[in-house]
Motif scaffolding. Structure first.
Motif, mmCIF file in Angstrom:
data_model
loop_
_atom_site.group_PDB
_atom_site.id
_atom_site.type_symbol
_atom_site.label_atom_id
_atom_site.label_comp_id
_atom_site.label_asym_id
_atom_site.label_seq_id
_atom_site.Cartn_x
_atom_site.Cartn_y
_atom_site.Cartn_z
ATOM 1 N N ALA A 170 0.832 -1.208 0.000
ATOM 2 C CA ALA A 170 0.000 0.000 0.000
ATOM 3 C C ALA A 170 0.864 1.254 0.000
ATOM 4 O O ALA A 170 1.898 1.327 0.674
ATOM 5 N N ARG A 171 0.431 2.259 -0.749
ATOM 6 C CA ARG A 171 1.133 3.535 -0.832
ATOM 7 C C ARG A 171 0.281 4.618 -0.194
ATOM 8 O O ARG A 171 -0.939 4.536 -0.169
ATOM 9 N N LEU A 172 0.939 5.675 0.287
ATOM 10 C CA LEU A 172 0.199 6.781 0.887
ATOM 11 C C LEU A 172 -0.671 7.492 -0.145
ATOM 12 O O LEU A 172 -1.770 7.929 0.158
ATOM 13 N N GLY A 173 -0.186 7.648 -1.343
ATOM 14 C CA GLY A 173 -0.999 8.265 -2.387
ATOM 15 C C GLY A 173 -0.925 9.777 -2.421
ATOM 16 O O GLY A 173 -1.866 10.424 -2.875
ATOM 17 N N PHE A 174 0.193 10.347 -1.948
ATOM 18 C CA PHE A 174 0.381 11.793 -1.990
ATOM 19 C C PHE A 174 1.316 12.173 -3.122
ATOM 20 O O PHE A 174 2.309 11.489 -3.379
ATOM 21 N N ASP A 175 1.040 13.279 -3.787
ATOM 22 C CA ASP A 175 2.013 13.954 -4.651
ATOM 23 C C ASP A 175 2.445 15.181 -3.854
ATOM 24 O O ASP A 175 1.632 16.058 -3.575
ATOM 25 N N ILE A 176 3.711 15.241 -3.428
ATOM 26 C CA ILE A 176 4.120 16.246 -2.455
ATOM 27 C C ILE A 176 5.332 17.039 -2.919
ATOM 28 O O ILE A 176 6.044 16.642 -3.836
ATOM 29 N N ALA A 195 -5.225 19.309 -1.449
ATOM 30 C CA ALA A 195 -4.074 19.937 -2.091
ATOM 31 C C ALA A 195 -3.776 21.264 -1.409
ATOM 32 O O ALA A 195 -4.681 22.057 -1.130
ATOM 33 N N GLY A 196 -2.501 21.512 -1.119
ATOM 34 C CA GLY A 196 -2.081 22.739 -0.471
ATOM 35 C C GLY A 196 -1.880 22.606 1.026
ATOM 36 O O GLY A 196 -1.214 23.442 1.648
ATOM 37 N N GLY A 217 0.246 1.833 -8.125
ATOM 38 C CA GLY A 217 0.425 3.029 -7.305
ATOM 39 C C GLY A 217 1.225 4.125 -7.961
ATOM 40 O O GLY A 217 1.249 5.252 -7.463
ATOM 41 N N LEU A 218 1.900 3.831 -9.069
ATOM 42 C CA LEU A 218 2.682 4.844 -9.776
ATOM 43 C C LEU A 218 1.860 5.453 -10.917
ATOM 44 O O LEU A 218 0.960 4.811 -11.461
ATOM 45 N N GLN A 219 2.174 6.693 -11.268
ATOM 46 C CA GLN A 219 1.593 7.319 -12.450
ATOM 47 C C GLN A 219 2.575 7.112 -13.599
ATOM 48 O O GLN A 219 3.650 7.710 -13.612
ATOM 49 N N ALA A 220 2.211 6.264 -14.537
ATOM 50 C CA ALA A 220 3.139 5.918 -15.615
ATOM 51 C C ALA A 220 2.384 5.747 -16.923
ATOM 52 O O ALA A 220 1.268 5.221 -16.955
ATOM 53 N N SER A 277 8.095 21.450 6.248
ATOM 54 C CA SER A 277 6.915 20.608 6.043
ATOM 55 C C SER A 277 6.985 19.921 4.690
ATOM 56 O O SER A 277 7.877 20.159 3.888
ATOM 57 N N LEU A 278 5.993 19.063 4.469
ATOM 58 C CA LEU A 278 5.722 18.489 3.154
ATOM 59 C C LEU A 278 4.396 19.072 2.677
ATOM 60 O O LEU A 278 3.381 18.968 3.376
ATOM 61 N N VAL A 279 4.402 19.698 1.491
ATOM 62 C CA VAL A 279 3.190 20.307 0.957
ATOM 63 C C VAL A 279 2.476 19.290 0.070
ATOM 64 O O VAL A 279 3.070 18.721 -0.842
ATOM 65 N N ILE A 280 1.198 19.069 0.357
ATOM 66 C CA ILE A 280 0.400 18.141 -0.444
ATOM 67 C C ILE A 280 0.005 18.846 -1.731
ATOM 68 O O ILE A 280 -0.743 19.830 -1.716
ATOM 69 N N ARG A 281 0.513 18.350 -2.858
ATOM 70 C CA ARG A 281 0.167 18.952 -4.149
ATOM 71 C C ARG A 281 -1.088 18.320 -4.735
ATOM 72 O O ARG A 281 -1.877 18.986 -5.396
ATOM 73 N N SER A 282 -1.287 17.041 -4.478
ATOM 74 C CA SER A 282 -2.515 16.373 -4.915
ATOM 75 C C SER A 282 -2.594 15.018 -4.228
ATOM 76 O O SER A 282 -1.596 14.488 -3.740
ATOM 77 N N VAL A 283 -3.806 14.483 -4.172
ATOM 78 C CA VAL A 283 -4.033 13.129 -3.671
ATOM 79 C C VAL A 283 -4.280 12.252 -4.890
ATOM 80 O O VAL A 283 -5.210 12.492 -5.653
ATOM 81 N N VAL A 284 -3.425 11.257 -5.090
ATOM 82 C CA VAL A 284 -3.454 10.477 -6.332
ATOM 83 C C VAL A 284 -3.913 9.033 -6.124
ATOM 84 O O VAL A 284 -3.829 8.224 -7.036
#
Length: 502
Positions: free
Chosen positions: A51-57, A89-90, A287-290, A63-70
């Motif tokens: 399982a992956r967290l699913g964050f694009d950060i 996001a944000g 879990g990857l965007q490819a 901090s870690l900025v959440i750019r999107s939930v993928v």
């Protein structure tokens, strides 16, 4: 104080006797100087298996900025909780399991721990403190081989140089070249690991290959046609044989084990038998965007014009066309469709450019990364004269002397043309490729009525275009069409090509 307890997040709670909702337990509102209000919320994740967290950060100093939930655990959390507790996001991830500070420390904790107790700060109350979205960096490998020491040379390094120039025009962060004798199996493996591990979350890892492609017997039973696809690399002396080649199974494992979660992967393959050369259906890609875009389907060959490949040339012309149309931000799907139209119009080749995505990802949702920042002009290449079929082309396959795209019925080009093209098959020869002939698809009644009103020459051109779109699984607009209630007949090659489409 015996009347007070600690909440699951480790923060002071209220009297046990007062019932509290989950929202009250997990949300804290703080008053800040200047009348500002800061909202913090707490999320618990438990990683199981792969399982992956699913964050694009994006990482910052604090901090870690959440750019999107993928997808992954974050998407599952959002689906089961009210908006006030959803990761958006944000938002800033400021603490993980009690660890605070630099984003890289938080990222390391996210990777290592199985249970994550996370503290987030809502972006909407940070106002000017929220950094603007970071432009993704591009990390790129350009692998191109001319096979000068074999019986089947190509002009792939022309493609390689053109792609390097494009990367520079796009201000790519890092570009590595592997040409000819440098493109050995060991060097390619090492470079994928080196460049892949340099990518940060949200960055693009692009692997571009131009050269011969081949098929090998399937070793793990994951191929419907019992054939693996392979990149035909060389030994240190420039010779090539199956012992030098990079099999699709090994390529998938190599890339997925080298890039960080959140890295976007783009595979570009200008070679024969390349439709599924990235093997995006394998579990390693989960879990990857490819995405992968290749010059042809698995049972087809790709053409070399003598000054580069048909696929690469079509792609570069498409990028120029989109820029002239004032397209500054467009999707992978948009680029692919424009390249298809360019191939049809300029080269009229018989090879089918092929797009694949990992299951669950839509190509129209992924931004195309290689967009030049200044005015761009695609390099000039030989093109067929009006009224003729595509010019004779060397094949990027290591088999016999077959024409570009041979093994498929002619779907593009002027009717009645019989000009043959030299095959781009692998330089050392191999098994004769299995011929797959697409079944004819009759035009829809509406299309026949519209076409009937056209002049004869225009009717012929329109019918060829409509047939090409159907064979590629595309609707009249050129976008992937939804499956009809009674799906049209497709050849096995088409089914393989469409099996991973969203």
């Amino acid at each position: 104080d015996g009347a007070r307890s600690r909440s699951p997040t480790g923060l002071d709670g209220v009297d046990d006797a007062v019932p509290r909702s989950e929202e009250e337990e997990r949300i804290i509102t703080r008053e800040l100087p200047g009348g500002r209000v800061q909202v913090e919320y707490f999320v618990d994740f438990v990683k199981e298996g792969q399982a992956r967290l699913g964050f694009d950060i994006a990482s910052t100093e604090k901090s870690l900025v959440i750019r999107s939930v993928v997808g992954g655990l974050a998407a599952a959390w959002n689906q089961s909780h009210p908006p006030s507790l959803q990761v958006r996001a944000g938002d800033h991830l400021v603490e993980v399991n009690g660890v605070r500070g630099a984003g890289m420390k938080l990222l390391e904790q996210c990777k290592q721990a199985q249970t994550l107790k996370c503290r987030f700060v809502r972006a909407k109350v940070l106002q000017g403190d929220v950094p603007p979205p970071r432009r993704p960096d591009i990390y790129m490998i350009v692998c191109a081989l001319d096979y000068k020491k074999t019986a089947k040379p190509l002009t792939s390094t022309v493609d390689g140089n053109n792609m390097v120039e494009l990367a520079r025009a796009c201000k790519a962060a890092h570009v590595e070249k592997l040409y000819d004798e440098d493109a050995t199996l060991a060097n390619v493996r090492r470079m994928i690991q080196l460049v892949g591990r340099s990518c940060k979350h949200g960055d693009y890892f692009i692997f571009y290959y131009a050269g011969h492609g081949a098929e090998l017997p399937d070793e793990d039973g994951d191929e419907e046609d019992h054939k693996d696809e392979a990149f035909c690399l060389v030994d240190q002396d420039g010779g090539t044989s199956p012992s030098c080649w990079l099999r699709d199974d090994d390529f998938a494992q190599l890339v997925t084990s080298s890039v960080h979660a959140g890295t976007k992967v783009v595979v570009l393959a200008d070679c024969c038998h390349s439709g599924t050369v990235a093997d995006l259906g394998k579990k390693e890609w989960s879990g990857l965007q490819a995405v992968s875009i290749s010059g042809c389907r698995d049972k087809q060959t790709s053409g070399d014009t003598g000054r580069g490949g048909i696929f690469t040339s079509s792609m570069l012309m498409a990028i120029e066309k989109l820029q002239k149309s004032d397209e500054k931000n467009y999707s992978v799907q948009k680029l692919f469709q424009t390249a298809l139209e360019t191939d049809d119009k300029v080269f009229a080749s018989k090879q089918d450019l092929t797009l694949q995505v990992v299951p669950g990802l839509a190509a129209e949702s992924l931004p195309w990364p290689l967009v030049p920042l200044a005015e761009y002009a695609a390099p000039a290449v030989p093109v067929p004269s009006p009224g003729t079929a595509a010019k004779a082309a060397m094949s990027r396959d290591l088999g016999g002397e077959k024409g570009d795209g041979e093994g498929e019925e002619e779907k593009k080009g002027a009717a009645g043309e019989e000009e043959k093209e030299k095959d781009k098959d692998s330089p050392e020869g191999g098994e004769e490729e299995e011929k797959v002939v697409d079944e004819e698809v009759e035009p829809e009644e509406e299309e026949e009525e519209e076409t009937a009103a056209m002049p004869a020459s225009q009717q012929q051109q329109q019918q060829r275009h409509q047939q090409t779109l159907r064979q590629r699984g595309l609707g009249p607009s050129g976008l992937a069409s939804s499956p009809p209630s009674s799906p049209p007949r497709r050849s096995r090659a088409q089914a393989l090509r469409c099996s991973l489409s969203p």
